[in-house]
Motif scaffolding. Structure first.
Motif: not given
Length: 337
Positions: A62-75
């Motif tokens: 529903p909402a995700i911080k930009a930094s958190e999205l990138i962290e997830n993609l890095e994982k």
């Protein structure tokens, strides 16, 4: 820098969210993959311009911080041994016998196929253009915040009036000894909520002021002198570090020089995400086709199409419609959790 003639199956130019997802999908297709980006960290615009902003168009969030999205993609890409080349700007793309030669600001790379996921282009910061700024760059004058902890206990000023400048000021407030923000206009250009948070913080606000002079004594940086716009009022700030956030410039003119079909500031692609150059594909905001909608979600959908067709181009006996991800991913689930 790449080794001469170390040829990769797939090179992804651009390490924003769409480029990272393309790298993930290339990993589960077992492609020998390289990632190249001109910025010093993964994440593209999301990491560089607005890491603390929320994104609302990513499926399942529903909402995700930009930094958190990138962290997830890095994982997501962590289980794969992709080579990553940061702070390298691609300057030329040349077709050679059986592969593509990618010339960058640091060297030459070789790949059987290339996917461009460069958003609105290769970003370069607008630099501070006053005496002494170039000599202090990297030590006391910064254009990126890649590690906030290096400002711990320091006196820091941020110059800029947009969302990312405000984000940096608010993120550094609990870490640095003192934080100031300088903007040449009376009002900031950030979102109202962020501006309210800034005004309610302990950050010192200097508006409307510009940086007039860098203060250096005996080759040691001491701080800056500010000048009020449209007035002769001056202020001096004692500083350890100055962060410049005047925005970024990008250019796409070089894409035409490489022979790519470019119109409306984007690379024209076919339904398989291929460009007019064999072995070259494009995804995300940099590509265009009839009915294109520029969303992160759209780019996420384009990435597997580009990867599958690129690998089919590299190895014609490779299926463009692979198995479901649950089958492709056997044995790697534990590393993703």
């Amino acid at each position: 820098m790449s080794d001469s003639k170390n040829i990769y199956d797939l090179t992804i130019v651009g390490a924003g969210p769409v480029g990272l997802f393309a790298a993930f999908y290339a990993g589960i297709r077992k492609a020998k993959t390289k990632i190249i980006d001109s910025l010093p960290q993964l994440g593209g615009q999301l990491s560089t311009l607005y890491p603390e902003k929320y994104i609302y168009d990513v499926p399942g969030f529903p909402a995700i911080k930009a930094s958190e999205l990138i962290e997830n993609l890095e994982k997501q890409i962590a289980p794969f041994a992709h080579e990553t080349c940061l702070e390298e700007e691609v300057r030329n793309l040349v077709q050679e016998d059986g592969y593509l030669r990618i010339e960058t600001s640091k060297g030459v790379h070789y790949s059987k196929a290339v996917i461009f996921a460069i958003g609105n282009g290769s970003f370069q910061p607008r630099r501070l253009t006053i005496d002494g700024a170039a000599e202090l760059e990297g030590n006391h004058v910064h254009y990126y915040v890649t590690d906030m902890n290096k400002f711990s206990g320091k006196k820091v000023a941020i110059a800029g009036g947009g969302d990312s400048a405000i984000d940096w000021a608010l993120m550094l407030e609990p870490i640095a000894e003192e934080v100031s923000i300088i903007h040449r206009r009376p009002e900031f250009r950030g979102h109202e909520h962020s501006v309210d948070n800034l005004k309610n913080s302990e950050v010192s606000i200097y508006t409307p002021y510009v940086i007039d002079q860098l203060l250096v004594e005996n080759n040691s940086f001491k701080g800056i002198q500010l000048k009020e716009t449209k007035a002769d009022n001056f202020e001096k700030l004692d500083l350890d570090s100055l962060i410049i956030n005047y925005g970024f410039t990008s250019s796409l003119s070089h894409l035409k020089d490489w022979g790519l079909d470019v119109s409306r500031n984007a690379i024209e692609v076919n339904s398989d995400m291929s460009t007019n150059i064999p072995g070259v594909y494009a995804v995300g905001d940099i590509c265009n086709y009839d009915g294109k909608v520029k969303l992160i979600a759209t780019g996420f959908g384009e990435a597997p199409t580009a990867v599958n067709n690129a690998l089919h181009f590299v190895k014609p006996d490779t299926r463009t419609q692979p198995m479901h991800s649950t089958s492709l991913f056997e044995g790697k689930e534990a590393n993703m959790l």
